[in-house]
Design an enzyme around this catalytic site. Structure first.
Site, PDB file in Angstrom:
ATOM      1  N   ARG A 102      37.265  22.758  48.459  1.00 39.39           N
ATOM      2  CA  ARG A 102      37.452  23.765  47.567  1.00 39.39           C
ATOM      3  C   ARG A 102      38.133  23.482  46.278  1.00 39.39           C
ATOM      4  NH1 ARG A 102      40.026  29.350  48.848  1.00 39.39           N
ATOM      5  NH2 ARG A 102      38.050  29.905  49.483  1.00 39.39           N
ATOM      6  N   HIS A 129      30.657  30.631  45.210  1.00 37.55           N
ATOM      7  CA  HIS A 129      31.281  30.436  46.411  1.00 37.55           C
ATOM      8  C   HIS A 129      29.998  30.970  47.460  1.00 37.55           C
ATOM      9  CE1 HIS A 129      34.351  30.668  49.324  1.00 37.55           C
ATOM     10  NE2 HIS A 129      34.906  31.952  49.132  1.00 37.55           N
ATOM     11  N   GLN A 132      30.559  32.286  51.151  1.00 30.81           N
ATOM     12  CA  GLN A 132      31.097  33.583  50.887  1.00 30.81           C
ATOM     13  C   GLN A 132      30.125  34.577  51.044  1.00 30.81           C
ATOM     14  OE1 GLN A 132      34.418  35.018  51.256  1.00 30.81           O
ATOM     15  NE2 GLN A 132      33.200  36.886  51.843  1.00 30.81           N
ATOM     16  N   ASP A 229      35.881  41.854  43.437  1.00 30.36           N
ATOM     17  CA  ASP A 229      36.565  40.904  43.572  1.00 30.36           C
ATOM     18  C   ASP A 229      37.828  40.868  42.588  1.00 30.36           C
ATOM     19  OD1 ASP A 229      37.534  38.407  44.253  1.00 30.36           O
ATOM     20  OD2 ASP A 229      36.012  37.132  43.432  1.00 30.36           O
ATOM     21  N   CYS A 269      35.479  39.997  49.023  1.00 33.17           N
ATOM     22  CA  CYS A 269      35.669  38.631  49.613  1.00 33.17           C
ATOM     23  C   CYS A 269      37.137  38.605  50.314  1.00 33.17           C
ATOM     24  CB  CYS A 269      35.149  37.510  48.872  1.00 33.17           C
ATOM     25  SG  CYS A 269      36.091  37.215  47.268  1.00 33.17           S
ATOM     26  N   ARG A 297      32.343  34.905  58.015  1.00 33.91           N
ATOM     27  CA  ARG A 297      32.576  33.733  57.455  1.00 33.91           C
ATOM     28  C   ARG A 297      32.598  32.581  58.414  1.00 33.91           C
ATOM     29  NH1 ARG A 297      35.069  32.777  52.940  1.00 33.91           N
ATOM     30  NH2 ARG A 297      34.747  30.527  53.190  1.00 33.91           N
TER      31      ARG A 297
HETATM   32  N1  NVA Z   1      36.991  34.903  42.824  1.00 30.22           N
HETATM   33  C1  NVA Z   1      38.300  34.411  43.840  1.00 30.22           C
HETATM   34  C2  NVA Z   1      37.647  34.516  45.221  1.00 30.22           C
HETATM   35  C3  NVA Z   1      38.668  34.019  46.073  1.00 30.22           C
HETATM   36  C4  NVA Z   1      38.292  33.932  47.437  1.00 30.22           C
HETATM   37  C5  NVA Z   1      38.987  33.161  43.404  1.00 30.22           C
HETATM   38  O1  NVA Z   1      38.112  32.191  42.739  1.00 30.22           O
HETATM   39  O2  NVA Z   1      39.911  32.957  43.335  1.00 30.22           O
HETATM   40  N1   CP Z   2      37.173  35.021  50.558  1.00 33.37           N
HETATM   41  C1   CP Z   2      37.850  33.757  50.789  1.00 33.37           C
HETATM   42  O1   CP Z   2      37.450  32.499  50.465  1.00 33.37           O
HETATM   43  O2   CP Z   2      39.141  33.448  51.331  1.00 33.37           O
HETATM   44  P1   CP Z   2      40.439  32.517  51.242  1.00 33.37           P
HETATM   45  O3   CP Z   2      40.603  32.081  49.512  1.00 33.37           O
HETATM   46  O4   CP Z   2      41.335  33.106  51.880  1.00 33.37           O
HETATM   47  O5   CP Z   2      39.522  31.133  51.735  1.00 33.37           O
END
Ligand code: NVA
Ligand code: CP
Length: 314
Positions: A102, A129, A132, A229, A269, A297
């Site tokens: 990540r 992502h 997800q 989101d 998500c 997930r």
């Molecule tokens: N769009 C959000 C998703 C978090 C799971 C982010 O990138 O922070």
């Molecule tokens: N939806 C998702 O990826 O959640 P986290 O940021 O908690 O991993």
């Protein structure tokens, strides 16, 4: 060797395989049936951004498959002290069988993958992502598109409409890739200046897989799934205040859900901010499947790890 860096890295046929395995693996989990195909395999998880679901789902999932996990963050590894990413990839991938990352720019995960001896999975970047969206699609199939044997039927996604309300972010870009690959349509409604990045997603402006709406209510009309989101994704916190104003009309409300089909589902998500991008009565209401979505997930990622390490399991 295959990496999973963007949704379009797999074909529709591969998704059908992974979803079928996810359904079987989920049944085993629910029945407390041991399934340990990844004994002696190790997953390294590298987090340069915070996480709850991604961490727990990959970590618990890998242990449930009989393997083990190494957890690294920028702050507690040499990644935060300017060791070249190429070197980190060479070293880490000599010691583990699979890497989940990540991070910020998609180019970082691509660089890592280019120097890795083992498959690399995108656990979220600024641009995409994919894990997800895999879980979201699996959840939709479970609720609306099962075949006579109770297995997810990917073909039934054709012609469905997904309404995306809010930021044209990593989730939105990934929805577009999924729509193009699997034959459904995304109705995208974002404030101006926050459009989905079709170029980055590799989707042409005239692709039939998406339509743009300035009014979020119109985007939701007759949708089969409404999803949103956070207004501010990780890494964009400095824009918080500006975004709060820009996104004020892009909230999924009961009115928006009423514009969708009566059997429409709501997804997010997570983490969610009730009162910002979604009203509490929607996310906590009867059309919301966000807890199944979060749980899934783990099931789809177990199937993904199985596929990347063992290939097609009958
Ligand atoms: N769009 C959000 C998703 C978090 C799971 C982010 O990138 O922070
Ligand atoms: N939806 C998702 O990826 O959640 P986290 O940021 O908690 O991993």
């Amino acid at each position: 060797m295959k990496h999973y860096l963007q949704f379009k890295d797999f074909s529709a046929e591969e998704y059908a395989q992974v979803f079928a395995r996810a359904a079987i693996i989920k049944r085993k989990f629910k029945a407390y049936e041991k399934y340990h195909p990844l004994v002696d395999r190790t997953l390294a998880m590298i987090f340069e951004k915070a996480s709850t679901r991604t961490r727990v789902s990959f970590e618990a999932g890998m242990y449930q498959l009989g393997g083990s996990v190494v957890h690294l963050t920028t702050g507690d590894s040499q990644l935060g002290r300017a060791e070249p990413l190429e070197d980190s990839a060479r070293v880490i991938s000599r010691m583990v069988d699979l890497v989940m990352i990540r991070t910020f720019e998609q180019t970082k995960i691509e660089t890592f993958a280019a120097h890795s001896r083992v498959p690399v999975i995108n656990g979220l970047t600024n641009e995409f992502h994919p894990c997800q969206i895999m879980a979201d699609l699996f959840t939709y199939l479970e609720h609306r598109c099962l075949d006579d044997e109770g297995m997810p039927d990917l073909n039934r996604l054709r012609g469905k409409v997904v309404a995306w309300v809010g930021d044209g972010n990593n989730m939105a870009n990934t929805w577009l890739q999924a729509a193009e690959l699997l034959g459904f349509t995304v109705h995208v409604s974002t404030p101006s200046g926050y459009e989905a990045q079709t170029k980055i997603a590799g989707i042409s402006a005239d692709s039939g897989c998406w339509r743009s709406f300035s009014d979020p209510l119109q985007a939701c009309r007759d949708a089969d799934l409404v999803t949103t989101d956070v207004w501010t994704s990780m890494g964009f916190e400095a824009e918080n205040e500006v975004r709060r104003k820009a996104f004020a009309d892009w909230r999924v409300t009961r009115q928006l859900m009423q514009a969708a089909r009566p059997d429409a589902l709501f997804m997010h998500c997570l983490p969610a901010h009730r009162g910002e991008e979604v009203e509490a009565e929607v996310i906590d209401g009867p059309q919301s499947v966000v807890w199944d979505e979060a749980e899934n997930r783990m099931h789809v990622q177990k199937a993904l790890m199985e596929y990347l390490l063992l290939g097609r399991v009958a």
